[in-house]
Write a protein that holds these residues in place. Sequence first.
Motif: not given
Length: 86
Positions: A28-41
Amino acid sequence: MNFKTRAAGIAKKVCQILDTAPSAAARNEVAELIERALMDAALEDSEECAKVAMVCCSADRDLAHKIAEEIRRKNVVLIANLSSMR
């Protein structure tokens, strides 16, 4: 498909590639990190689009301003929707 769903899928594939079986919390932490990166991009790209619209439509400042404002409005809606998913 929303960012949360995409991020979860990416996290699952990363774990498969790395041949690991992390705990649900770690995944879940990895998924949240990826989600944040997608949103930032997505936000950075849309801001860049707004800047390009201003440059490309410099002859018609009003049109460029309207396009940039519409992009910014959609960003606000996107952020609100993403925030409500948490």
